[in-house]
Design an enzyme around this catalytic site. Structure first.
Site, mmCIF file in Angstrom:
data_model
loop_
_atom_site.group_PDB
_atom_site.id
_atom_site.type_symbol
_atom_site.label_atom_id
_atom_site.label_comp_id
_atom_site.label_asym_id
_atom_site.label_seq_id
_atom_site.Cartn_x
_atom_site.Cartn_y
_atom_site.Cartn_z
ATOM 1 N N ASP A 1 0.865 -1.177 0.000
ATOM 2 C CA ASP A 1 0.000 0.000 0.000
ATOM 3 C C ASP A 1 0.898 1.223 0.000
ATOM 4 O O ASP A 1 1.602 1.477 0.988
ATOM 5 C CB ASP A 1 -0.898 0.012 1.241
ATOM 6 C CG ASP A 1 -1.945 -1.093 1.209
ATOM 7 O OD1 ASP A 1 -2.330 -1.508 0.106
ATOM 8 O OD2 ASP A 1 -2.380 -1.525 2.289
ATOM 9 N N ASP B 1 -13.743 -3.937 -1.722
ATOM 10 C CA ASP B 1 -13.495 -3.739 -0.292
ATOM 11 C C ASP B 1 -14.836 -3.865 0.412
ATOM 12 O O ASP B 1 -15.697 -2.989 0.279
ATOM 13 C CB ASP B 1 -12.886 -2.359 -0.027
ATOM 14 C CG ASP B 1 -11.528 -2.188 -0.695
ATOM 15 O OD1 ASP B 1 -10.872 -3.204 -0.973
ATOM 16 O OD2 ASP B 1 -11.135 -1.034 -0.937
#
Length: 274
Positions: free
Chosen positions: A11, A134
């Site tokens: 990330d 998500d």
């Protein structure tokens, strides 16, 4: 039998010149883990099957994608690279692939403009079109309380799975199972499925979520969110038919090596590439 893939996830926060890899808990409480090029190179040398690199600020802050980072990274990394964050139009896919990526993952843009998946798959091929979902559990007392959702019975109770966008900052009310089916119909070649409840907690993957999505579609699913040790990765492979497990925290902070995980899986009769 197809081997199961182990995929480290980077990330990335690109607000510093070289970029930096971060990790949080449930998309919050951010810690810094290192430089994306250095980490990707290390994971490649450790035996990663693929690497996912997500620009976690691009979608929200509307900044440019990370083509320059990918270009530098692929000088030393020779396994598939999936890039996400800020992929909003077909030109973003082609730009990333020209920089050296093999796949592009999109979440927010696909929900806002589903036809993007069809357009992109025609240009770059379905194998390069990954959709990031998500998902967060929404509990109900009974399935009848959410008649328009795919309600799943879990050990914790009945729930459906809500899709989020903008890096978990906004919820859509869209059913994740229904959306995954739609993504496949539109031309996506893979689903990167993250449990928002499990992200960064290292308490195990959401088995109910991964099983429900995987059973509903025919394209590969990457399980993400909650991997804290090799047993968690074994668990998701034994209880679901996902094709890959993604992890970040356990690799970034040197709790386990990729080889540790693969040896453990092999000892428990899970096919992996060593």
């Amino acid at each position: 039998m197809l081997t199961k893939r182990i995929i480290p996830c980077l990330d990335c926060d690109l607000q510093v010149p070289e970029g930096r890899v971060v990790k949080g808990v449930e998309f919050k409480e951010i810690k810094y883990a290192g430089n994306p090029v250095d980490l990707a190179t290390r994971y490649y040398e450790m035996g990663a099957d693929e690497i996912v690199i997500l620009d976690i600020t691009a979608s929200y802050e509307r900044r440019a994608t990370m083509a320059d980072v990918i270009d530098r990274l692929t000088e030393n990394v020779f396994i598939p690279i999936c890039v996400g964050g800020g992929i909003r139009k077909v030109e973003d896919y082609t730009k990333m692939l020209k920089a050296g990526a093999d796949k592009c993952s999109t979440n927010t843009a696909a929900i806002k403009n589903p036809e993007l998946l069809t357009e992109a798959s025609k240009v770059v091929g379905s194998q390069a079109v990954v959709v990031g979902i998500d998902a967060k559990r929404r509990y109900v007392d009974n399935p009848s309380d959410a008649p328009d959702k795919n309600v799943v019975e879990t050990d914790e109770g009945y729930c459906w799975f809500d899709c989020s966008i903008y890096g978990g900052r906004e919820f859509t009310g869209m059913d994740a199972i229904e959306w995954a089916v739609k993504c496949q119909e539109l031309g996506a070649g893979e689903i990167l499925l993250t449990s928002m409840d499990g992200d960064g907690t290292k308490e195990g993957y959401d088995i109910a979520l991964n099983k429900a999505i995987n059973d509903a579609i025919d394209i590969p699913v990457i399980a993400s969110g909650g991997g804290g040790n090799p047993a968690h990765i074994l668990d998701v492979f034994q209880k679901t038919d996902v094709s890959a497990a993604l992890a970040a925290s356990i690799f970034h902070f040197n709790q386990y090596s990729i080889n540790d995980v693969k040896q453990y899986l092999k000892e428990n009769n899970v096919p992996v590439r060593l």
